[in-house]
Design an enzyme around this catalytic site. Structure first.
Site, mmCIF file in Angstrom:
data_model
loop_
_atom_site.group_PDB
_atom_site.id
_atom_site.type_symbol
_atom_site.label_atom_id
_atom_site.label_comp_id
_atom_site.label_asym_id
_atom_site.label_seq_id
_atom_site.Cartn_x
_atom_site.Cartn_y
_atom_site.Cartn_z
ATOM 1 N N THR A 1 0.812 -1.215 0.000
ATOM 2 C CA THR A 1 0.000 0.000 0.000
ATOM 3 C C THR A 1 0.846 1.266 0.000
ATOM 4 O OG1 THR A 1 -0.220 -0.085 2.398
ATOM 5 C CG2 THR A 1 -1.977 -1.118 1.100
ATOM 6 N N HIS B 1 7.886 -5.407 7.279
ATOM 7 C CA HIS B 1 7.158 -5.427 8.540
ATOM 8 C C HIS B 1 7.870 -6.438 9.427
ATOM 9 C CE1 HIS B 1 3.383 -3.463 7.032
ATOM 10 N NE2 HIS B 1 3.889 -3.885 5.876
ATOM 11 N N HIS C 1 9.763 -1.629 2.081
ATOM 12 C CA HIS C 1 9.768 -1.760 3.537
ATOM 13 C C HIS C 1 9.478 -3.191 3.946
ATOM 14 C CE1 HIS C 1 5.536 -0.958 2.490
ATOM 15 N NE2 HIS C 1 5.188 -1.558 3.623
#
Length: 119
Positions: free
Chosen positions: A94, A101, A99
Site C-alpha cells: 500500500t 514489517h 519496507h
C-alpha cells in the site's frame, strides 16, 4: 515526491523511532497487527522489491541487519518473529517505498495467502 516514508525519513512527518543509522530507519507501525509491529525502511527511495538494483543489494543486507537489531532491542529475537515484504498490488503493498514489517510478541497465525479484499 509525495511518499509518506520519504517524509518520515526527512523529518516532515513524525514517527516513533526504534533504530536509525545513515541508511535505514526502523519505526513503530501506527496500525500494529501484533504486539510488536515495526517497519524497516531504507532511507533511499526504492518503490518496491521489484525496483531493487544491483547497487542496492548491500542496502538490503543493512535492512536485514536492522531487523536483527530491532528484534533484539524489542525483546522478540529469542521467541521469534516474522519479517514480511509486500510487493505490488496482489502482494497488498500500500506504500510504494520498499519496507519490511517486523512482527512478533506473540505466537503468530499461519499465513493465509489470500486477503478478504481479493476474494
Amino acid at each position: 515526491m509525495d511518499c509518506i516514508f520519504c517524509k518520515i525519513v526527512n523529518g516532515d512527518l513524525p514517527s516513533t523511532k526504534v533504530l536509525e543509522n545513515d541508511k535505514v530507519l526502523v519505526f513503530q507501525n501506527i496500525n500494529p497487527e501484533a504486539p510488536v509491529h515495526v517497519l524497516i525502511i531504507p532511507k533511499k527511495h526504492i518503490a518496491s522489491m521489484n525496483d531493487v538494483q544491483e547497487e542496492d543489494l548491500a542496502l538490503i543486507g543493512e535492512m536485514h541487519r536492522a531487523a536483527q537489531e530491532a528484534a533484539a532491542e524489542l525483546g522478540i529475537a529469542e521467541s521469534g518473529y516474522r519479517l514480511i515484504n509486500n510487493c505490488g498490488p496482489n502482494g497488498e503493498q500500500t506504500v510504494f517505498h520498499l519496507h519490511y514489517h517486523l512482527m512478533g510478541g506473540k505466537r503468530l497465525g499461519a499465513l493465509t495467502g489470500i486477503s478478504p479484499s481479493h476474494t
